[in-house]
Design a protein around this motif. Structure first.
Motif, mmCIF file in Angstrom:
data_model
loop_
_atom_site.group_PDB
_atom_site.id
_atom_site.type_symbol
_atom_site.label_atom_id
_atom_site.label_comp_id
_atom_site.label_asym_id
_atom_site.label_seq_id
_atom_site.Cartn_x
_atom_site.Cartn_y
_atom_site.Cartn_z
ATOM 1 N N LEU A 13 0.856 -1.189 0.000
ATOM 2 C CA LEU A 13 0.000 0.000 0.000
ATOM 3 C C LEU A 13 0.897 1.246 0.000
ATOM 4 N N GLU A 15 0.655 4.092 1.408
ATOM 5 C CA GLU A 15 0.840 4.649 2.765
ATOM 6 C C GLU A 15 1.812 3.793 3.580
ATOM 7 N N THR A 246 -4.169 -0.261 9.540
ATOM 8 C CA THR A 246 -5.098 0.866 9.724
ATOM 9 C C THR A 246 -5.953 1.041 8.476
ATOM 10 N N ASP A 247 -5.292 1.038 7.322
ATOM 11 C CA ASP A 247 -6.038 1.203 6.073
ATOM 12 C C ASP A 247 -7.057 0.078 5.905
ATOM 13 N N TYR A 248 -6.619 -1.148 6.184
ATOM 14 C CA TYR A 248 -7.523 -2.297 5.999
ATOM 15 C C TYR A 248 -8.720 -2.185 6.930
ATOM 16 N N GLU A 250 -10.063 0.435 8.094
ATOM 17 C CA GLU A 250 -10.964 1.524 7.677
ATOM 18 C C GLU A 250 -11.798 1.149 6.451
ATOM 19 N N HIS A 251 -11.318 0.178 5.683
ATOM 20 C CA HIS A 251 -12.014 -0.172 4.434
ATOM 21 C C HIS A 251 -12.435 -1.630 4.381
#
Ligand code: PLP
Length: 378
Positions: A13, A15, A246-248, A250-251
């Motif tokens: 990712l 980020e 964190t990204d995972y 959130e989505h």
């Protein structure tokens, strides 16, 4: 190029890559050092630990960082048994990843009574048969959460209850490498995860060890990770892992829906072809990111190479001697043999894949399977 091999590894990712860059080029200190920037780095690593632990419903003190899922599995298995006296029974499922299977083989050579719990035709552990294997001297049970070949999801909560009811002292380790962030949290004593399966870089994993469970360290040395895993902390990879998690989180729903849509579209397209078989659970019941299908009359590795030349990247299975005919240990355990085993291909998805790719891939597969079948008949 279409990349349908996300169970092998995923693209990092942006980020996560940015976090790794920052901690490699700017905050490159050793977090064990005493000066202020290193102390700050140690705090950042603690925050990453708390972040990842929270996704396992765990306390930060229950999570150690490792270098990969393989190390987490080895630490859990060898480390927990090292903390117990004498040998005894160890049960793993017949379809575990080599990082569990080979560890169990080593235990067998050292006198442990190693048993393989059988699975059904989709790769899911058979509860009744597992229950019959549980004896009073059972020390450890290691069962994967999501099977990396077939996408079968084990009912870990039920397995945990069964073990604690039958042999309360036995430990349950779960290889969660293909499940972490993708499937709901489960109860167990130890849980292994790996960063590169969910868009962090390679070289970082973690092991949850429930409070009170005794595990002896596998790597000895400077005493990092509270003495549980020596070796200078890989801060860039840990910070990237945290960013990816964190990204995972959130989505999560969006990523799942997107992978499932691609899987179902590809499945629907492929099932319209002649002599195609599904290896694994019905698409609605398996993991959203894994689809295993056999093309009868075609050798999987030949098809893999033909597809790779056209720009579609897939897999015939994990590194478990899958290249030798009739030797796919996982498919054997699922009762998938002969032509059906030879023609098996695993497709695995990430949220970067699209339904349009599923359509394009199905067309390429139809073309190549047609050519190979004609060639074979001559
Ligand atoms: N366990 C499972 C189920 C896997 O799919 C993998 C990787 O393919 C591993 C363990 C090993 O993880 P790592 O590559 O991080 O060592």
């Amino acid at each position: 190029m279409i990349y349908f091999d996300n169970s092998a590894t995923t693209a990092v990712l942006p980020e996560a890559a940015e976090a790794a860059r920052k901690y490699m080029l700017e905050r490159y200190y050793n977090p064990a050092a005493a000066y202020a920037p290193a102390v700050q780095l140690e705090r950042d690593v603690s925050a990453a630990r708390a972040n990842i632990a929270s996704k396992l419903n765990a306390d930060p003190a229950e999570l150690i960082f490792t270098s990969c899922g393989t190390e987490s599995n080895n630490t859990a298995i060898f480390g927990s048994l090292k903390a117990m006296h004498g040998s005894g029974r160890v049960i793993i499922s017949a379809v575990e990843h080599p990082s569990v299977y080979e560890a169990a083989t080593d235990l067998k050579e050292r006198g442990y009574d190693v048993r393989l719990a059988p699975v059904d035709g989709t790769g899911k552990v058979l509860a009744k048969e597992l229950a019959e294997l549980l004896t009073p001297d059972t020390r450890l049970v290691s069962i994967m959460h999501v099977n990396n070949e077939s996408g079968a999801i084990n009912d870990i909560d039920a397995i945990y209850s069964l073990i604690k009811k039958t042999v309360p002292d036995a430990l349950l380790h779960v290889d969660g490498v293909q499940a972490f962030m993708k499937e709901p949290h489960v109860r167990c004593d130890m849980y292994s995860v790996s960063g590169h399966k969910l868009h962090a870089p390679k070289g970082v994993g973690a092991l949850f060890i429930k409070k009170g469970v005794r595990v002896k360290p596998y790597l000895l040395g400077g005493g990092q990770e509270s003495g549980m895993r020596s070796g200078t902390t890989n801060a860039p990879a840990i910070m990237a892992f945290s960013a990816a998690v964190t990204d995972y989180s959130e989505h999560r729903a969006e990523y799942r829906d997107s992978m499932l849509a691609v899987k179902k579209r590809l499945y629907g397209n492929l099932m319209r072809l002649r002599d195609v078989r599904l290896n694994g659970p019905d698409p609605d019941h398996g993991a959203a990111h894994i689809l295993n299908v056999s093309f009868l009359g075609v050798r999987g590795e030949v098809l893999l190479n033909a597809l790779s030349e056209k720009g579609l990247l897939v897999s015939t299975g994990s590194a478990c001697a899958a290249h030798k005919r009739g030797r796919n240990r996982i498919l054997n355990a699922m009762g998938i043999l002969g032509e059906r085993q030879d023609g098996a291909i695993r497709f695995s998805f990430s949220h970067y894949n699209t339904v349009a790719e599923a359509d394009a891939a199905a067309q390429m597969i139809e073309d190549q399977v047609g050519i190979l079948r004609r060639f074979r008949r001559r």
